[in-house]
Design a protein around this motif. Structure first.
Motif, PDB file in Angstrom:
ATOM      1  N   THR A   1      -9.161   0.132   1.576  1.00 38.05           N
ATOM      2  CA  THR A   1     -10.542   0.428   1.172  1.00 38.05           C
ATOM      3  C   THR A   1     -11.156  -0.691   0.320  1.00 38.05           C
ATOM      4  N   LEU A   2     -10.369  -1.741   0.012  1.00 36.46           N
ATOM      5  CA  LEU A   2     -10.874  -2.740  -0.934  1.00 36.46           C
ATOM      6  C   LEU A   2     -11.112  -4.107  -0.305  1.00 36.46           C
TER       7      LEU A   2
ATOM      8  N   ASN B   1      -4.862  -2.854   0.195  1.00 38.14           N
ATOM      9  CA  ASN B   1      -5.575  -1.581   0.108  1.00 38.14           C
ATOM     10  C   ASN B   1      -6.666  -1.568   1.171  1.00 38.14           C
TER      11      ASN B   1
ATOM     12  N   ALA C   1       0.823  -1.220   0.000  1.00 42.63           N
ATOM     13  CA  ALA C   1       0.000   0.000   0.000  1.00 42.63           C
ATOM     14  C   ALA C   1       0.854   1.267   0.000  1.00 42.63           C
TER      15      ALA C   1
HETATM   16  C1  LIG Z   1      -7.061   1.798  -3.010  1.00 40.01           C
HETATM   17  O1  LIG Z   1      -8.213   1.678  -3.772  1.00 40.01           O
HETATM   18  C2  LIG Z   1      -8.856   2.906  -4.045  1.00 40.01           C
HETATM   19  C3  LIG Z   1     -10.173   2.591  -4.733  1.00 40.01           C
HETATM   20  O2  LIG Z   1      -9.971   1.743  -5.855  1.00 40.01           O
HETATM   21  C4  LIG Z   1      -7.916   3.780  -4.875  1.00 40.01           C
HETATM   22  O3  LIG Z   1      -8.543   5.026  -5.133  1.00 40.01           O
HETATM   23  C5  LIG Z   1      -6.629   3.974  -4.100  1.00 40.01           C
HETATM   24  O4  LIG Z   1      -5.701   4.691  -4.898  1.00 40.01           O
HETATM   25  C6  LIG Z   1      -6.037   2.636  -3.717  1.00 40.01           C
HETATM   26  N1  LIG Z   1      -4.892   2.860  -2.851  1.00 40.01           N
HETATM   27  C7  LIG Z   1      -3.712   2.314  -3.080  1.00 40.01           C
HETATM   28  C8  LIG Z   1      -2.666   2.579  -2.070  1.00 40.01           C
HETATM   29  O5  LIG Z   1      -3.489   1.636  -4.065  1.00 40.01           O
END
Ligand SMILES: *[C@@H]1O[C@H](CO)[C@@H](O)[C@H](O)[C@H]1NC(C)=O
Length: 286
Positions: free
Chosen positions: A124-125, A122, A86
């Motif tokens: 958020t995923l 991630n 991340a």
């Molecule tokens: C995590 O996922 C979100 C939504 O797809 C995205 O906007 C974000 O850049 C991602 N973060 C990383 C660290 O990849």
């Protein structure tokens, strides 16, 4: 209030000292009946193995690694589904994971680190259950894994990557046809409420009290309902876990020191069985 709490703590620690009951009966639930239990620890990020699963890892590695007089053995494997990239530190964290597993005692050849575009680190995923199932399947088949251990839907820390794993595992075990004498089973590490989460070493006293109390009830034929397999770390196990965590240098920010000092997951792991989804539920599985 304070006096009451102190008396309670004193009582519990006394009980923990005098009433030491081994937890192997509970380990049986997880290890099943195969002569050699081949257990796969499935994690999402490097350092999960230390922060959440260390009491189980040390308890399982303390079992014989080749069938002994009792005819039982345990082999422990580790599969981590992301490099923890991340913050762009994936390569560094891969090295940290290898050193941590060296210290915990899971050798090369029994540990794998996946870097899959659909399984990104991630916060958020959520990860797709069928991608998880397909990714872990070859490792489970090639190593004749008998038991898979992973997070539950609470994910301990509510990280959606963690929380995605049990649905993937559930899908996998549903897809593996059990042979007459063997089926792969899976267990989830139980997420406890926040208040209960940061009681650290006190959790050891409480867990041992629970185990002793359950044993007592069983002796008098009043078996408690729904036995929960529990692994409790000793002080030496805790030090090994801490030493393994020190290998994750990129992750040692101040609040992780608080975590390793107070989290009950450094001391106690409780497990619940992951059931395959009901037949016909198909893609309704989240
Ligand atoms: C995590 O996922 C979100 C939504 O797809 C995205 O906007 C974000 O850049 C991602 N973060 C990383 C660290 O990849």
């Amino acid at each position: 209030m304070f006096a009451l709490a102190s008396i309670l703590i004193l009582l519990l620690s006394l009980l923990a000292k005098v009433a030491y009951y081994p937890t192997s009966a509970d380990a049986e639930i997880i290890l099943g009946k195969d002569e050699t239990a081949r257990v796969l620890l499935l994690t999402a990020h490097p350092d999960d193995e230390c922060l959440f699963f260390a009491p189980t890892v040390s308890s399982l590695l303390a079992q014989p690694s080749a069938p002994d007089a009792s005819g039982r053995a345990v082999e422990l494997y580790s599969l981590c589904l992301s490099t923890g990239d991340a913050d762009g530190l994936g390569e560094v964290r891969a090295g940290e994971l290898a050193r941590s597993l060296d210290i915990l005692g899971i050798p090369e050849g029994r540990r794998w680190l996946i870097d899959h575009p659909e399984l990104p680190d991630n916060i958020t995923l959520s990860w797709d259950a069928s991608v998880i199932a397909e990714t872990i399947k070859p490792y489970v088949l090639a190593n004749k894994i008998t038991t898979i251990l992973t997070f539950d839907r609470g994910g301990i820390s509510s990280h959606p990557n963690h929380a995605s794993l049990p649905a993937g595992v559930s899908r996998l075990i549903a897809s593996l046809a059990p042979t007459a004498d063997r089926a792969t089973r899976a267990f989830s590490l139980i997420t406890v409420p926040l208040l209960h989460k940061y009681i650290g070493p006190l959790a050891v006293a409480i867990a041992k009290f629970d185990i002793a109390f359950a044993a007592l009830l069983r002796r008098y034929g009043a078996a408690p309902p729904g036995r929960v397999p529990v692994f409790v770390a000793g002080v030496a196990d805790y030090r090994t876990a801490l030493n393994a965590m020190m290998q994750h240098r990129s992750q040692l920010v101040w609040f992780r020191w608080l975590y390793v000092s107070f989290s009950r997951y450094m001391w106690v792991n409780e497990w619940t069985e992951v059931r395959p989804p009901p037949a016909g539920s198909g893609s309704s599985l989240a």
